[in-house]
Design an enzyme around this catalytic site. Sequence first.
Site, PDB file in Angstrom:
ATOM      1  N   GLU A  28      15.979  61.820  47.060  1.00  0.00           N
ATOM      2  CA  GLU A  28      15.282  61.758  45.771  1.00  0.00           C
ATOM      3  C   GLU A  28      15.407  60.330  45.284  1.00  0.00           C
ATOM      4  OE1 GLU A  28      13.472  63.937  44.567  1.00  0.00           O
ATOM      5  OE2 GLU A  28      14.109  65.784  45.532  1.00  0.00           O
ATOM      6  N   CYS A  83      13.782  58.622  37.011  1.00  0.00           N
ATOM      7  CA  CYS A  83      13.077  58.224  38.235  1.00  0.00           C
ATOM      8  C   CYS A  83      11.588  58.554  38.192  1.00  0.00           C
ATOM      9  CB  CYS A  83      13.717  58.925  39.417  1.00  0.00           C
ATOM     10  SG  CYS A  83      13.853  60.688  39.134  1.00  0.00           S
ATOM     11  N   GLU A 117      13.845  69.153  45.648  1.00  0.00           N
ATOM     12  CA  GLU A 117      14.922  69.849  44.943  1.00  0.00           C
ATOM     13  C   GLU A 117      14.296  70.945  44.087  1.00  0.00           C
ATOM     14  OE1 GLU A 117      17.359  66.462  43.219  1.00  0.00           O
ATOM     15  OE2 GLU A 117      18.698  67.282  44.749  1.00  0.00           O
TER      16      GLU A 117
HETATM   17  P1  NDP Z   1      21.745  53.505  43.828  1.00  0.00           P
HETATM   18  O1  NDP Z   1      20.758  53.662  44.912  1.00  0.00           O
HETATM   19  O2  NDP Z   1      22.320  52.169  43.564  1.00  0.00           O
HETATM   20  O3  NDP Z   1      22.997  54.480  44.083  1.00  0.00           O
HETATM   21  C1  NDP Z   1      22.834  55.865  44.286  1.00  0.00           C
HETATM   22  C2  NDP Z   1      24.134  56.434  44.821  1.00  0.00           C
HETATM   23  O4  NDP Z   1      24.321  56.033  46.186  1.00  0.00           O
HETATM   24  C3  NDP Z   1      25.380  55.962  44.078  1.00  0.00           C
HETATM   25  O5  NDP Z   1      26.305  57.019  43.995  1.00  0.00           O
HETATM   26  C4  NDP Z   1      25.877  54.858  44.975  1.00  0.00           C
HETATM   27  O6  NDP Z   1      27.246  54.581  44.776  1.00  0.00           O
HETATM   28  C5  NDP Z   1      25.597  55.428  46.346  1.00  0.00           C
HETATM   29  N1  NDP Z   1      25.501  54.458  47.424  1.00  0.00           N
HETATM   30  C6  NDP Z   1      25.183  53.148  47.351  1.00  0.00           C
HETATM   31  N2  NDP Z   1      25.165  52.591  48.589  1.00  0.00           N
HETATM   32  C7  NDP Z   1      25.470  53.573  49.470  1.00  0.00           C
HETATM   33  C8  NDP Z   1      25.594  53.641  50.899  1.00  0.00           C
HETATM   34  N3  NDP Z   1      25.389  52.578  51.674  1.00  0.00           N
HETATM   35  N4  NDP Z   1      25.925  54.829  51.452  1.00  0.00           N
HETATM   36  C9  NDP Z   1      26.107  55.930  50.685  1.00  0.00           C
HETATM   37  N5  NDP Z   1      26.010  55.916  49.332  1.00  0.00           N
HETATM   38  C10 NDP Z   1      25.682  54.770  48.724  1.00  0.00           C
HETATM   39  O7  NDP Z   1      21.039  54.116  42.542  1.00  0.00           O
HETATM   40  P2  NDP Z   1      21.496  54.062  41.021  1.00  0.00           P
HETATM   41  O8  NDP Z   1      22.780  54.787  40.850  1.00  0.00           O
HETATM   42  O9  NDP Z   1      21.379  52.665  40.566  1.00  0.00           O
HETATM   43  O10 NDP Z   1      20.360  54.971  40.334  1.00  0.00           O
HETATM   44  C11 NDP Z   1      19.111  54.513  40.015  1.00  0.00           C
HETATM   45  C12 NDP Z   1      18.084  54.868  41.081  1.00  0.00           C
HETATM   46  O11 NDP Z   1      18.093  56.260  41.320  1.00  0.00           O
HETATM   47  C13 NDP Z   1      16.678  54.540  40.669  1.00  0.00           C
HETATM   48  O12 NDP Z   1      15.979  53.894  41.703  1.00  0.00           O
HETATM   49  C14 NDP Z   1      16.044  55.886  40.401  1.00  0.00           C
HETATM   50  O13 NDP Z   1      14.681  55.916  40.532  1.00  0.00           O
HETATM   51  C15 NDP Z   1      16.749  56.758  41.346  1.00  0.00           C
HETATM   52  N6  NDP Z   1      16.716  58.133  40.875  1.00  0.00           N
HETATM   53  C16 NDP Z   1      15.923  59.041  41.540  1.00  0.00           C
HETATM   54  C17 NDP Z   1      15.815  60.338  41.087  1.00  0.00           C
HETATM   55  C18 NDP Z   1      14.987  61.342  41.815  1.00  0.00           C
HETATM   56  O14 NDP Z   1      15.256  62.528  41.677  1.00  0.00           O
HETATM   57  N7  NDP Z   1      13.989  60.962  42.599  1.00  0.00           N
HETATM   58  C19 NDP Z   1      16.518  60.781  39.875  1.00  0.00           C
HETATM   59  C20 NDP Z   1      17.360  59.765  39.290  1.00  0.00           C
HETATM   60  C21 NDP Z   1      17.430  58.479  39.781  1.00  0.00           C
HETATM   61  P3  NDP Z   1      27.697  53.503  43.659  1.00  0.00           P
HETATM   62  O15 NDP Z   1      26.656  53.445  42.595  1.00  0.00           O
HETATM   63  O16 NDP Z   1      28.979  54.046  43.187  1.00  0.00           O
HETATM   64  O17 NDP Z   1      27.782  52.217  44.409  1.00  0.00           O
END
Ligand code: NDP
Length: 485
Positions: A251, A285, A459
């Site tokens: 997502e 998002c 989802e």
């Molecule tokens: P990120 O992509 O930065 O992070 C998402 C999650 O992935 C975090 O828990 C992060 O950990 C983790 N993560 C980062 N790198 C890795 C890796 N290499 N391997 C495994 N896990 C990893 O997103 P944000 O938290 O900044 O959220 C914003 C984004 O989420 C926006 O682009 C938004 O559009 C999207 N989003 C999509 C939704 C949907 O349903 N389509 C709903 C809500 C948001 P950590 O942050 O702790 O580094």
Amino acid sequence: MTHPAQPKASHFINGEYVEDTSGTPIPVIYAATGEQIATVYAATPAIVEQALSTAKEAQKAWAKMTGTERGRILRRAADIMRERNHELSVLETYDTGKPLQETLVADATSGADALEYFGGLAGSLTGEHIPMGEDWVYTVREALGLCVGIGAWNYPTQIACWKGAPALACGNSMVFKPSETTPLCALKVAEILHEAGAPAGIYNVIQGMGEVGGALVTDPRVDKVSLTGSVPTGKKVYAAAAEGMKHVTMELGGKSPLIIFDDADVENAVGGAINGNFYSSGQVCSNGTRVFVQKGIKEKFLARLAERTGAAVLGDPQDEATSFGPMVSENQMNIVLGYIEKGKEEGARLVCGGNRADMPGFFVEPTVFADVTDGMTIAREEIFGPVMSVLDFDTEEEVIARANDTEFGLSAGVFTNDFSRAHRVIGQLEAGSCFINSYNDAPVEAPFGGVKASGVGRENSKEAIKHFSQVKSVYVRMGDVEAAF
Ligand code: NDP
């Protein structure tokens, strides 16, 4: 004195809170003041191991329970979440900075809906009987096994439940890693599930940054990864999961079009644009951040939009009168302010907002740019903040082509009073979650997810069941087996 938001410990594993202070400290900052309100510690390799081995072991007995028994636990958890909605909403507000006015109706309540809905479905997950003359085939819907959930920071309770509820309903176990920015709420989800009767180890929460997520995704014991996050993270996680041939749900982000034809009801269209850009301070998002307005109603639309946006109440998010909160973090605030500067530099017309609000915390004013053109950075990149781009258009054909001219495909919306046009246009938009004369409704009964770079899988709804289970088919022969020799 300890802040009420400070959790008992950083992780929840095997039915209890677990601490390991040798992990990297993660400060939890309240976005409305910039103060540190709690600390958790990133999972060490020992904590990751404990969570995975526990979840792997616990899953076998969980999958052997009947769906009705599993569903009863999920529905009990939904009831507990609803009873504690106020307390959980206050915590969600501390975790994210979103106003209590929103969190009271959108977070624990949405999580409870997912637990109730998938709890209700759990007992109905049956296979098929396929007659083959005298023989037959039957199918069995089986759990995948151990699922990993990784969350973004905008809806920490909701994401923990949207992933956990269908996973558990199907007989899987879960290790969930929240975003390091919002580590608090998922722990409460784990606590409530266990209070409702989930066996120890079925739903575990561990903290950490990307490397903890990476360790979970690459572990051979993990059967499925469900990520909510950005497109770049999605690409990395998808690739890592592919190495182990794991199931995925992605997502990811968006830059969704919201198309307003000149026969639309202007008040409703303005309401849709506000909901699709300024709810959760724009950190959603599926937001419709490219608002295409047909030239005939453009000025009327902008005038009402500016007037109604001016009524947003910025302030203490724990005060129910506040309708607009801060960005989740200082970093996100700076990203959003950077995009606003780009918008100004590239020649968009600032209609309202455009600045950091003059108050403590990480507030950015709700901002509207008009006269935005397709090539501008603010029209192409996901900002994830309260920045609406209004673009003009003349014809239906033109706007469909422009709306689809993006790598993303999460959502799309159309406002018009001509219903044949509404369906014709929606039918041609490349997006997974669409709206007609509305924007951003996300009931658990409806599938949610994107196409193109915005994601893989869905989802919510019955669709989510397909992504947390697999089908075994069994051929049953009644007669003799014929063989060539
Ligand atoms: P990120 O992509 O930065 O992070 C998402 C999650 O992935 C975090 O828990 C992060 O950990 C983790 N993560 C980062 N790198 C890795 C890796 N290499 N391997 C495994 N896990 C990893 O997103 P944000 O938290 O900044 O959220 C914003 C984004 O989420 C926006 O682009 C938004 O559009 C999207 N989003 C999509 C939704 C949907 O349903 N389509 C709903 C809500 C948001 P950590 O942050 O702790 O580094």
